[in-house]
Structures are given as structure tokens and as C-alpha cells.
Motif scaffolding. Structure first.
Motif, PDB file in Angstrom:
ATOM      1  N   LYS A  85       6.045   4.881  -1.225  1.00 35.03           N
ATOM      2  CA  LYS A  85       5.253   5.947  -1.146  1.00 35.03           C
ATOM      3  C   LYS A  85       5.409   6.772  -2.482  1.00 35.03           C
ATOM      4  O   LYS A  85       6.210   6.640  -3.131  1.00 35.03           O
ATOM      5  N   ILE A  86       4.110   7.437  -2.565  1.00 39.16           N
ATOM      6  CA  ILE A  86       3.979   8.053  -3.815  1.00 39.16           C
ATOM      7  C   ILE A  86       3.817   9.635  -3.330  1.00 39.16           C
ATOM      8  O   ILE A  86       2.914  10.001  -2.603  1.00 39.16           O
ATOM      9  N   TYR A  87       4.586  10.266  -3.894  1.00 40.97           N
ATOM     10  CA  TYR A  87       4.892  11.748  -3.660  1.00 40.97           C
ATOM     11  C   TYR A  87       4.489  12.649  -4.802  1.00 40.97           C
ATOM     12  O   TYR A  87       4.789  12.305  -6.097  1.00 40.97           O
ATOM     13  N   MET A  93       0.814  -1.123   0.019  1.00 44.52           N
ATOM     14  CA  MET A  93       0.045  -0.014  -0.056  1.00 44.52           C
ATOM     15  C   MET A  93       1.066   1.394   0.062  1.00 44.52           C
ATOM     16  O   MET A  93       2.111   1.299   0.609  1.00 44.52           O
ATOM     17  N   TYR A  94       0.382   2.143  -0.778  1.00 46.85           N
ATOM     18  CA  TYR A  94       1.006   3.258  -0.880  1.00 46.85           C
ATOM     19  C   TYR A  94       0.560   4.607   0.120  1.00 46.85           C
ATOM     20  O   TYR A  94      -0.579   4.593   0.378  1.00 46.85           O
ATOM     21  N   ASN A  95       1.677   5.323   0.537  1.00 49.35           N
ATOM     22  CA  ASN A  95       1.333   6.559   1.322  1.00 49.35           C
ATOM     23  C   ASN A  95       1.536   7.587   0.244  1.00 49.35           C
ATOM     24  O   ASN A  95       2.359   7.660  -0.239  1.00 49.35           O
ATOM     25  N   LYS A  96       0.336   8.772   0.300  1.00 52.82           N
ATOM     26  CA  LYS A  96       0.584   9.878  -0.569  1.00 52.82           C
ATOM     27  C   LYS A  96       0.593  11.239   0.085  1.00 52.82           C
ATOM     28  O   LYS A  96       0.066  11.365   0.919  1.00 52.82           O
ATOM     29  N   SER A  97       1.843  11.720  -0.203  1.00 56.28           N
ATOM     30  CA  SER A  97       2.310  12.947   0.384  1.00 56.28           C
ATOM     31  C   SER A  97       2.396  13.838  -1.019  1.00 56.28           C
ATOM     32  O   SER A  97       2.624  13.690  -2.024  1.00 56.28           O
ATOM     33  N   LYS A  98       2.157  15.086  -0.504  1.00 57.32           N
ATOM     34  CA  LYS A  98       2.246  16.169  -1.707  1.00 57.32           C
ATOM     35  C   LYS A  98       3.292  17.394  -1.476  1.00 57.32           C
ATOM     36  O   LYS A  98       3.397  17.862  -0.179  1.00 57.32           O
ATOM     37  N   ILE A  99       4.076  17.437  -2.419  1.00 56.89           N
ATOM     38  CA  ILE A  99       5.173  18.590  -2.280  1.00 56.89           C
ATOM     39  C   ILE A  99       5.123  19.470  -3.531  1.00 56.89           C
ATOM     40  O   ILE A  99       4.924  19.254  -4.510  1.00 56.89           O
ATOM     41  N   SER A 100       5.251  20.757  -3.253  1.00 59.99           N
ATOM     42  CA  SER A 100       5.261  21.835  -4.167  1.00 59.99           C
ATOM     43  C   SER A 100       6.626  22.311  -4.113  1.00 59.99           C
ATOM     44  O   SER A 100       7.432  22.557  -3.009  1.00 59.99           O
ATOM     45  N   ALA A 159      15.423  13.897   1.127  1.00 62.22           N
ATOM     46  CA  ALA A 159      15.277  14.610   2.482  1.00 62.22           C
ATOM     47  C   ALA A 159      14.069  14.602   3.109  1.00 62.22           C
ATOM     48  O   ALA A 159      14.064  14.415   4.322  1.00 62.22           O
ATOM     49  N   TYR A 160      12.869  14.841   2.365  1.00 61.78           N
ATOM     50  CA  TYR A 160      11.725  14.681   2.847  1.00 61.78           C
ATOM     51  C   TYR A 160      11.352  13.352   3.620  1.00 61.78           C
ATOM     52  O   TYR A 160      10.803  13.317   4.690  1.00 61.78           O
ATOM     53  N   SER A 161      11.614  12.189   2.995  1.00 64.57           N
ATOM     54  CA  SER A 161      11.358  10.964   3.489  1.00 64.57           C
ATOM     55  C   SER A 161      12.398  10.651   4.641  1.00 64.57           C
ATOM     56  O   SER A 161      11.800  10.167   5.619  1.00 64.57           O
ATOM     57  N   ALA A 162      13.500  11.246   4.851  1.00 62.12           N
ATOM     58  CA  ALA A 162      14.453  11.210   5.841  1.00 62.12           C
ATOM     59  C   ALA A 162      13.665  11.853   7.095  1.00 62.12           C
ATOM     60  O   ALA A 162      13.810  11.373   8.243  1.00 62.12           O
TER      61      ALA A 162
END
Length: 100
Positions: free
Chosen positions: A47-49, A1-8, A81-84
Motif C-alpha cells: 500500500k502507498i500511504y 497493485m498498490y492501494n492508496k490511502s491518505k493520512i494527515s 496502527a492504521y494498517s492494523a
């Protein structure tokens, strides 16, 4: 299963620089490329970013998206960097730091 995070990311000020490096023609079909900011899904560690405002060149004929190498390298650094930053010493995840 994927976790979805949003980055601009990527300042609009850089648009002129990217426009100057436009390769001109699509190497997939030969169509003309135009500069556009796109949204990309980037998979990393289950994860899906979703990354908005990514500078890219899009083919007007086939729709192929071309991402400049410096942008790809910056995307990879940003996601790592975000993942860490999301991992604690116990291996649990913190609240998201970046919101889009």
C-alpha cells in the motif's frame, strides 16, 4: 497493485520545536536547510500511504528532504496502527478511518 490511502498528521504547534532542531546544512551538498511541511509517499505492505503536513527540512540548493528521526518513528507507528485497524478477523478491509 498498490492501494492508496491518505493520512494527515502533526500539529502546527510543533513547528517551533522542529525549527530549533534544524541541522542547518545539507549533508548531501552543503546547502542551507529550511523548515517546511511536505507530503510523503510511504510504502507498507503493498500500500502507498500519502502523508500530508510532515515536518521536514528541505535543502534550498539540491531539494533533498531530511526528516527528523522522531518524525520518522511516529510515521512508522501511525502507518502500522492504521494498517492494523483496516484488517478484520476474516482478513477483509474496513472502510478507511483516516481521511485527509
Amino acid at each position: 497493485m498498490y492501494n492508496k490511502s491518505k493520512i494527515s498528521m502533526f500539529s502546527k504547534k510543533a513547528d517551533e520545536i522542529y525549527e530549533k532542531i534544524n541541522p542547518g546544512l545539507c549533508s548531501a551538498c552543503g546547502g542551507h536547510l529550511y523548515f517546511e511541511r511536505v507530503s510523503l509517499d510511504y510504502n507498507e505492505n503493498d500500500k502507498i500511504y500519502v502523508i500530508d503536513d510532515v515536518p521536514a527540512f528541505v535543502c534550498e540548493a539540491c531539494g533533498e528532504i531530511w526528516i527528523p528521526k522522531p518524525v520518522v518513528e511516529e510515521l512508522e507507528k501511525l502507518v502500522k496502527a492504521y494498517s492494523a485497524s483496516q484488517k478484520t478477523q476474516a482478513g477483509e478491509e474496513k472502510e478507511p478511518l483516516l481521511n485527509g
